[in-house]
Enzyme design. Structure first.
Site, PDB file in Angstrom:
ATOM      1  NE  ARG A  15      -2.442  -1.934   3.152  1.00  0.00           N
ATOM      2  CZ  ARG A  15      -2.845  -2.032   4.413  1.00  0.00           C
ATOM      3  NH1 ARG A  15      -3.833  -1.263   4.843  1.00  0.00           N
ATOM      4  NH2 ARG A  15      -2.271  -2.870   5.241  1.00  0.00           N
ATOM      5  CD  GLN A  75       9.389 -14.547   5.488  1.00  0.00           C
ATOM      6  OE1 GLN A  75       9.401 -13.324   5.530  1.00  0.00           O
ATOM      7  NE2 GLN A  75       8.361 -15.250   5.913  1.00  0.00           N
ATOM      8  CB  THR A  81       4.103 -12.519  11.130  1.00  0.00           C
ATOM      9  OG1 THR A  81       2.831 -13.098  11.467  1.00  0.00           O
ATOM     10  CG2 THR A  81       3.842 -11.181  10.452  1.00  0.00           C
ATOM     11  N   GLY A 140      -4.976  -6.910  14.086  1.00  0.00           N
ATOM     12  CA  GLY A 140      -5.332  -8.118  14.818  1.00  0.00           C
ATOM     13  C   GLY A 140      -5.955  -7.738  16.154  1.00  0.00           C
ATOM     14  CD  GLU A 155      -3.837 -10.813  11.966  1.00  0.00           C
ATOM     15  OE1 GLU A 155      -3.642  -9.788  11.305  1.00  0.00           O
ATOM     16  OE2 GLU A 155      -3.445 -10.939  13.143  1.00  0.00           O
ATOM     17  CG  ASN A 386      35.609  26.650  -7.712  1.00  0.00           C
ATOM     18  OD1 ASN A 386      34.845  27.107  -8.564  1.00  0.00           O
ATOM     19  ND2 ASN A 386      35.238  25.726  -6.852  1.00  0.00           N
ATOM     20  CE1 TYR A 387      35.574  21.279 -13.067  1.00  0.00           C
ATOM     21  CE2 TYR A 387      33.625  22.285 -14.041  1.00  0.00           C
ATOM     22  CZ  TYR A 387      34.466  21.197 -13.887  1.00  0.00           C
ATOM     23  OH  TYR A 387      34.190  20.029 -14.548  1.00  0.00           O
ATOM     24  NE  ARG A 440      38.923  49.471 -12.733  1.00  0.00           N
ATOM     25  CZ  ARG A 440      38.665  49.881 -11.499  1.00  0.00           C
ATOM     26  NH1 ARG A 440      38.099  49.073 -10.638  1.00  0.00           N
ATOM     27  NH2 ARG A 440      38.976  51.091 -11.130  1.00  0.00           N
TER      28      ARG A 440
HETATM   29  C1  UD1 Z   1       0.382  -7.907  11.926  1.00  0.00           C
HETATM   30  C2  UD1 Z   1      -0.300  -8.830  12.927  1.00  0.00           C
HETATM   31  C3  UD1 Z   1      -1.540  -8.124  13.474  1.00  0.00           C
HETATM   32  C4  UD1 Z   1      -1.118  -6.833  14.138  1.00  0.00           C
HETATM   33  C5  UD1 Z   1      -0.342  -5.953  13.158  1.00  0.00           C
HETATM   34  C6  UD1 Z   1       0.236  -4.780  13.888  1.00  0.00           C
HETATM   35  C7  UD1 Z   1       0.085 -11.100  12.096  1.00  0.00           C
HETATM   36  C8  UD1 Z   1      -0.522 -12.266  11.434  1.00  0.00           C
HETATM   37  N1  UD1 Z   1      -0.714 -10.048  12.240  1.00  0.00           N
HETATM   38  O1  UD1 Z   1      -0.554  -7.674  10.882  1.00  0.00           O
HETATM   39  O2  UD1 Z   1      -2.186  -8.953  14.421  1.00  0.00           O
HETATM   40  O3  UD1 Z   1      -2.262  -6.131  14.608  1.00  0.00           O
HETATM   41  O4  UD1 Z   1       0.752  -6.700  12.595  1.00  0.00           O
HETATM   42  O5  UD1 Z   1       0.813  -3.881  12.975  1.00  0.00           O
HETATM   43  O6  UD1 Z   1       1.219 -11.134  12.475  1.00  0.00           O
HETATM   44  N2  UD1 Z   1       6.574  -9.759   7.446  1.00  0.00           N
HETATM   45  C9  UD1 Z   1       7.645 -10.568   7.135  1.00  0.00           C
HETATM   46  N3  UD1 Z   1       7.440 -11.734   6.478  1.00  0.00           N
HETATM   47  C10 UD1 Z   1       6.196 -12.152   6.146  1.00  0.00           C
HETATM   48  C11 UD1 Z   1       5.102 -11.341   6.477  1.00  0.00           C
HETATM   49  C12 UD1 Z   1       5.323 -10.151   7.124  1.00  0.00           C
HETATM   50  O7  UD1 Z   1       8.790 -10.222   7.426  1.00  0.00           O
HETATM   51  O8  UD1 Z   1       6.105 -13.251   5.572  1.00  0.00           O
HETATM   52  C13 UD1 Z   1       6.814  -8.510   8.142  1.00  0.00           C
HETATM   53  C14 UD1 Z   1       6.347  -7.274   7.391  1.00  0.00           C
HETATM   54  O9  UD1 Z   1       7.378  -6.755   6.598  1.00  0.00           O
HETATM   55  C15 UD1 Z   1       5.967  -6.307   8.527  1.00  0.00           C
HETATM   56  C16 UD1 Z   1       5.559  -7.251   9.643  1.00  0.00           C
HETATM   57  O10 UD1 Z   1       6.066  -8.526   9.324  1.00  0.00           O
HETATM   58  O11 UD1 Z   1       7.049  -5.535   8.965  1.00  0.00           O
HETATM   59  C17 UD1 Z   1       4.058  -7.328   9.792  1.00  0.00           C
HETATM   60  O12 UD1 Z   1       3.509  -7.782   8.585  1.00  0.00           O
HETATM   61  P1  UD1 Z   1       2.188  -7.153   8.002  1.00  0.00           P
HETATM   62  O13 UD1 Z   1       1.857  -7.839   6.742  1.00  0.00           O
HETATM   63  O14 UD1 Z   1       2.278  -5.680   7.982  1.00  0.00           O
HETATM   64  O15 UD1 Z   1       1.157  -7.646   9.120  1.00  0.00           O
HETATM   65  P2  UD1 Z   1      -0.194  -6.973   9.470  1.00  0.00           P
HETATM   66  O16 UD1 Z   1      -1.202  -7.395   8.502  1.00  0.00           O
HETATM   67  O17 UD1 Z   1      -0.010  -5.533   9.677  1.00  0.00           O
END
Ligand code: UD1
Ligand code: CA
Length: 471
Positions: A15, A75, A81, A140, A155, A386-387, A440
């Site tokens: 987004r 990853q 997450t 969440g 979620e 200077n240049y 001059r």
């Molecule tokens: C997550 C939480 C949600 C919480 C919110 C707070 C989960 C499932 N949900 O949702 O409960 O309210 O954060 O902001 O965890 N990321 C990875 N690898 C992945 C997926 C995500 O590194 O495979 C990282 C993203 O870059 C980000 C963070 O994890 O920094 C959170 O991921 P995001 O997709 O923003 O989770 P939310 O939907 O916001």
């Protein structure tokens, strides 16, 4: 004892609609992930791991710059997450593991410390940071049982209509006991709307196992805000600005219009400094005691010493000495050093040059690659050429020199102490101490030219009148 801090930063942040991964977007002096790492740094964890994925090359390069001790862990596919933590968690690790979303820049070190203390004191298997918010959309929810204990985290997209009414949200910041976390991660499913392994499901699993889990509620819900798009990022930036300005005002800095003072968290301002409207202090900028900055000033990585005044100016990598005056309308570029009581005035650009004590360049000039002594006056409209088009060369100007208006110094060239230059001179040869350098064409007046060449004009009429009066 905190064994590891794991920061989740593999997501794209769709987004944001950006070529850059979300966590690299800037907020008053640090990237989002930079803020999170700074909040976690005081925990003194044995290892700091950052999960990278989307544009891992960019995030890894950024980490090398801002947090060389942090270990990037790849990853490859963003499968959730929970999956991210599974990839990052060191085998057989013991003790407390902190997991943080990479996009919660307002989190304070103090809040994180409280979360860890609460977690360790209670002996919980896992503790989540929660907050009560007015608008929980997209986040969440903390689901509690009839005794008020955490039952699970759900979620929004997987929540029942009743669960969606819950205003208590998961901030995405957790403390885990590693001995519980590791096995629970291995049991995560992906039976949810996104088909991802959710870290949040660890809590439901631990509750089912009868393990103790805890909720730590943040005093200030703003600290838990994430930035998912640019509008949210702007809101967070405003909150961060207010936080920085409030702290400075409490330390004795006057800020005339806090809404238009944008001071990076990495900048510093000493007491009795005055920040006028429309000021940006960026990077490693330092403002000394009693200095006045603004209105309309941007300083990047610039030092301003006590009592200096900077008005309507832009400076990058400059050193502005004590009681120096800059502006209005000055541009100071990297390598500019202005010593005690020096003055750089209107429409003056300075690059890689030192102006000695009390030396002035007040009007319409370019000073580049120059070393200028003390109490020297650079006349209006001086240019330091200077240049050559191929190479840059230095100009040296001594103490107590007065350069005439419109002097051009063709570098390399030296002007000795106490010397003068004539207005409009193009100085290509060194001027010895005490000499007047003039280069001059000298003036010649052709008497009666207007009467002969422009007869019958208003000019001829005016000249005639002046001559009659003079007779
Ligand atoms: C997550 C939480 C949600 C919480 C919110 C707070 C989960 C499932 N949900 O949702 O409960 O309210 O954060 O902001 O965890 N990321 C990875 N690898 C992945 C997926 C995500 O590194 O495979 C990282 C993203 O870059 C980000 C963070 O994890 O920094 C959170 O991921 P995001 O997709 O923003 O989770 P939310 O939907 O916001
Ligand atoms: Ca998020």
């Amino acid at each position: 004892m905190t064994s590891a801090v794991i920061v989740l930063a593999a997501g794209e942040g769709k987004r944001m609609k950006s070529a850059q991964p979300k966590v690299l977007h800037q907020l008053l002096g640090r990237s989002l992930v930079g803020h999170v790492l700074a909040a976690a740094a005081p925990l003194g964890a044995e290892q700091t791991i950052v999960v990278v994925g989307h544009r891992a090359d960019l995030v890894t390069a950024h980490l090398a710059e801002i947090a060389p001790q942090a270990v990037p862990m790849l990853q490859e596919q963003q499968l959730g997450t929970g999956h991210a933590v599974r990839v990052a968690l060191p085998d057989g690790i013991k003790g407390t593991v902190i997991v943080l979303n990479g996009d919660v820049p307002l989190l304070r070190p103090q809040t994180l410390r409280e979360l860890v203390e609460r977690h360790e004191r209670s002996g919980a298997a896992a503790t989540v940071l929660a907050a009560s918010v007015g608008n929980p959309a997209g986040l969440g929810r903390i689901v509690r049982d009839e005794h008020g204990r955490l039952a699970r985290i759900v979620e929004e997209r997987d929540a029942s209509p009743a669960e969606r009414e819950i205003r208590e949200i998961n901030a995405g910041i957790y403390a885990f006991d590693a001995s519980y976390l590791e096995p629970a991660l291995g049991r995560l499913g992906s039976h949810n709307d996104q088909g991802e392994e959710y870290l949040t499901d660890v809590f439901g699993l631990l509750v089912q196992d009868g393990a103790a889990v805890a909720v730590h509620v943040a005093d200030d819900p703003a600290e838990t805000l994430g930035a998912n798009d640019r509008a949210e990022l702007a809101v967070l930036r405003g909150l961060m600005r207010d936080r920085v300005n409030l702290a400075l005002m409490r330390e004795g800095v006057t800020i005339i219009d806090p809404q238009t003072a944008w001071i990076d968290v990495t900048a510093s301002v000493a007491r009795d400094a005055v920040i006028e409207p429309n000021v940006q202090l960026r990077g490693a900028t330092q403002v000394g005691e009693g200095a006045t900055i603004g209105p309309d000033v941007t300083l990047v990585d610039t030092t301003v010493s006590e009592g200096a005044s900077v008005v309507r100016a832009h400076a990058v990598g400059a050193q502005i000495g004590p009681s120096v005056s800059v502006g209005p309308y000055a541009s100071l570029r990297p390598g500019t050093v202005l010593l005690h009581k020096a003055k750089v005035g209107t429409f003056v650009e300075v690059k890689n040059s030192t102006l000695g004590e009390g030396t002035k360049a007040n009007h319409l000039s370019y000073l580049g690659d120059a070393t200028i002594g003390e109490h020297t006056n650079i006349g209006a409209g001086n240019i330091f050429a200077n240049y050559s088009g191929a190479t840059k060369s230095p100009t040296g100007i001594g103490d107590h020199v007065k350069t005439g208006s419109g002097t051009i110094f063709v570098a390399p060239v030296e002007v000795g102490d106490g010397a003068y230059t004539g207005a409009g001179s193009v100085i290509t040869k060194d001027v010895p101490p005490g000499a007047l350098g003039v280069a001059r064409a000298f003036q010649k007046n052709i008497e009666g030219w207007v009467a002969r060449a422009r007869p019958g004009t208003a000019a001829e009429e005016a000249a005639k009148k002046a001559q009659q009066q003079g007779d």
